[in-house]
Write an enzyme that holds these catalytic residues in place. Structure first.
Site, PDB file in Angstrom:
ATOM      1  N   LEU B 229       0.793  -1.513   0.083  1.00  0.00           N
ATOM      2  CA  LEU B 229       0.002  -0.020  -0.200  1.00  0.00           C
ATOM      3  C   LEU B 229       1.094   0.908   0.004  1.00  0.00           C
ATOM      4  CD1 LEU B 229      -3.170   0.703   0.086  1.00  0.00           C
ATOM      5  CD2 LEU B 229      -3.006   0.627   2.591  1.00  0.00           C
ATOM      6  N   ASP B 230       0.494   2.497  -0.802  1.00  0.00           N
ATOM      7  CA  ASP B 230       0.612   3.495  -1.012  1.00  0.00           C
ATOM      8  C   ASP B 230       2.703   3.988  -1.218  1.00  0.00           C
ATOM      9  OD1 ASP B 230      -1.223   4.267  -0.450  1.00  0.00           O
ATOM     10  OD2 ASP B 230      -0.767   4.321   1.709  1.00  0.00           O
ATOM     11  N   GLU B 231       3.140   2.102  -2.117  1.00  0.00           N
ATOM     12  CA  GLU B 231       4.331   1.742  -2.424  1.00  0.00           C
ATOM     13  C   GLU B 231       4.644   1.832  -3.594  1.00  0.00           C
ATOM     14  OE1 GLU B 231       7.023   2.370  -0.191  1.00  0.00           O
ATOM     15  OE2 GLU B 231       6.048   2.711   1.535  1.00  0.00           O
TER      16      GLU B 231
END
Lengths: 286, 286, 286, 286
Positions: B229-231
């Protein structure tokens, strides 16, 4: 890493990139950058190729011999540059020294790929800093209106450009207008910083003009100098927001930062062989 | 003008550009853009070539037949795209519809080279606007925590992606986390807009986090969605200045504009075949 | 929170802030914002005060009665506004609807403190979207050159402004020049978006002009409309970088985003009572 | 024009602006700037008032005597500053001198309202430039890990801050962490420039971190130094776009410009008495 750069422009046609990269490959070039731009309006192709010198089997002279016929067959204007060669730069300055101080530091720490041959000024404010860096200083005629003195100053700069092999002249807030004769006689192109977002606020006192008009953004413009004042090809521009709280002095202060950034950016692009002038526009391979 | 685009990456080696442009020239390609990037750290070469279809003598199938052996000899990953083909796009949305409304208008005026196949949402706020544009709407499970309903919703979207031949899924402020299974089963890549300047303020309520920290700049980030997530690889980011005068609501408002601009920009880059994913980074030929 | 806003300007003098804030304090005002700007060049003081209505003991009429003598003694121009009152806005549009679509969504989600009374256009492209939002549409004369039809259209708009109590007219890429008569007869000020960084590229086809000049930055300008075309007081401006890779179409596309952002920003500032016009400049309390 | 500035914060209440401006008016103050900010979340009022000293009848001591009771009744923290007083500034530097060179020039041309008392460094690279400006240089312990030498260096700086009456310490890319003891013993606040967009990429080698993450924007952050490393109140931040073409060296180069601009901006704001620290945030009246 030592590299070579080819900048070229020619009438648009099929096979330009294939022919030129094929030529380079024949002589062992390992490309690190390849940029091609086709201006479909003007039907012109622009190319910037950069390759490692290691393993490349042509020197400058043999490159010229081998490439010239190919280039000629495509009607190509081209120039070849080597990152090992550090071009000499002459700088002209007036009273305000912020752009000069900024440029000298960037040259000193190796950020700009070239070396300063001399600094010439029609005021002596910047002389001690120039000497701090161990660079030659040249006095120019200070008074506006004395055409004989101005012509002599320009001749002295031209002579220095010639004898030092200067390849670029930078006007770092030099507030006198160079004569057409200087521009046509100088072997080196001239880059100027104009303290407005051209074409807005041409001419003198642009920050006063900007304040009067109540703009909410001010800018600066770096451009090649041509005989048409403030009309030369633009290399770079940047802007900063302003408000009603900003006095003319604030605009001047914000402008200094813009001028430093935009001018040094343009000088770096030029010295990295990233700019092609074409008519009154520039192709900037950044 | 109809064009074809080749995107490729391969281990860095001599002669890549020459071989590929030479190949294209053989079949009559007139290049309009050529961009080459050598990542010297990772020893990888990236290439984007765009040429006019008029006069080019290979169709997609014969291109594959002729080019595959050459690409294989260079260990090249590649894809071929045609500007005539307008890829289908699926959009997922939650309650806030500003990104969706922005995207729908851009598709409608032809600014984004593709067409919307469907919009799916776990709230119905945006449904009337979707129908205004004459596009299909799909209801998704709204409640957080109901894993069975969520799985069924994801399966319905996957099915729609398959049957419609959707080539890109856009999360236009879709506030649920897609499962790893969705991501691995979806033939189409997924682009998300995160409402912060990643990697700052990961996770939930980033504008509240930003206000608490007292930052002077807020941002938004468009990225490909991965299981981390968010990476995922970042496609684009932009920022806006804020001050102590801005409440959390003001940050949210400024954020909406950032999110719209950054997401639509990323979608345009992707649909124009200007983005190569490489490990956790992107090469963006803009 | 319901608030009241006082905007004022007067000749600079000692004690202005003390007198006005003292007056407000007498009647129980709890200030949430206080901004004072002294233009020392023009010797004028500008003031924006915002306070909670709760606990404030004057209504509009009694405020006028009590404050007028004080204001008169300072030679003050002033206006009083209440956040509870949502001003009515009329929008004029031509063929391109990106600014209109953007504004309608912002009004719909409550981002802009006002409400749309009507949309009038000399092309019908935007009509369905206006009706999607349930708003009245008015047809305007489309043909350039038909002065009688144009005068009738302007008269119809003026009539609508009067009967609806419209307090602001927004030109959302309305491509006809309003007559001086319209401007003098309209009770509501008029905000326009000009698709260049004024004062650069006045007049028609500014993106073409910008491309020809080879600028590296394009902009947009929101301003109050006056009889001097493109010379009215500037409310806001923003810019975007461009390069040689951008065609005129790319400048137009980037310009659309600038126009949307700059126009909606100016409308929000005006409707939040944050702008004072003073001669040909604006004071913007943002 | 000589001015006085009052900075204050106190629990939000009715009548603060009226009382303070009324007080100033009583003693003949002519306001040039008045800014008030009510943080409704924290129920705190912040005030910055600037007025001409000419005609104002209180000196610093009588101001204190007259104003203290009023301030106390409102629970107000306040400080009074005079533009005639040029605060002394100490600068700490390590090997990289770009921020230092930039600051020294800005002080020299009068852009920053203060004067440099000394420059201290744990490398001698910048010493000649400091001497060019005729300023005192102090050697600091260079080796990381030698705690005794580091403590002695810090003590020497503290002593210099005391004896010179230094009112601000600037870390111009000083790469050692100041001890908690230094921070608590120093009478002067300390401003640092962090070479990332905090809170992203805290800690060491932020440009390498940024490159690895593949961000499209890099930034710099000026903040007051507290014992929590990289967590102090942020004064200013700015960013620059980057792309896949930028190597780590390019990020470092772009970062130098950001660092110079953001640090000098923060120093100017602080020295112009435009910053109030409140918990871990700043109110910046710019």
């Amino acid at each position: 890493m030592s590299t070579a750069v080819l900048l070229s422009s020619c009438p648009d046609a099929k096979g330009i990139v294939a022919r030129v990269t094929g030529f380079l490959h024949t002589y062992g070039a390992n490309l690190v950058h390849a940029d091609h731009h086709a201006d479909l309006t003007g039907k012109t192709s622009f190319l910037r190729l950069e390759w490692e010198q290691e393993g490349f089997t042509l020197d400058a002279a043999s490159f010229r011999a081998a490439f010239s016929p190919i280039a000629a067959s495509m009607g190509m204007d081209w120039s070849l540059h080597f990152s090992d060669h550090r071009p000499k730069v002459g700088i002209l300055v007036s009273k305000q020294d912020h752009c000069l101080v900024d440029l000298l530091h960037r040259f000193a720490i190796g950020e700009l790929p070239g070396e300063v041959a001399f600094v010439a000024g029609n005021h002596r404010d910047a002389k001690p800093m120039v000497e701090h860096y161990g660079l030659p200083w040249m006095d120019l005629a200070a008074k506006a209106g004395d055409e004989t003195a101005k012509a002599a100053s320009e001749e002295a700069v031209l002579e220095k450009v010639r004898t030092d092999g200067v390849e670029l002249v930078v006007l770092a807030r030099y507030m006198q207008v160079l004569s057409g004769r200087f521009l046509s006689d100088s072997a080196a192109p001239v880059i100027n910083i104009h303290h407005s977002f051209l074409p807005a606020f041409k001419g003198g006192r642009p920050y006063h003009q900007a304040w009067e008009r109540g703009v909410k953004v001010v800018g600066a413009t770096a451009h090649y100098v041509t005989e048409d004042l403030d009309e030369g090809p633009i290399i770079g521009q940047d802007v900063e927001r302003v408000s009603h709280r900003d006095t003319v002095d604030d605009l001047v202060r914000k402008g200094r930062d813009l001028e430093k950034m935009v001018l040094s950016h343009a000088v770096r692009l030029h010295l990295s062989h990233r700019v092609i002038r074409h008519r009154n526009r520039t192709i900037v391979f950044d």
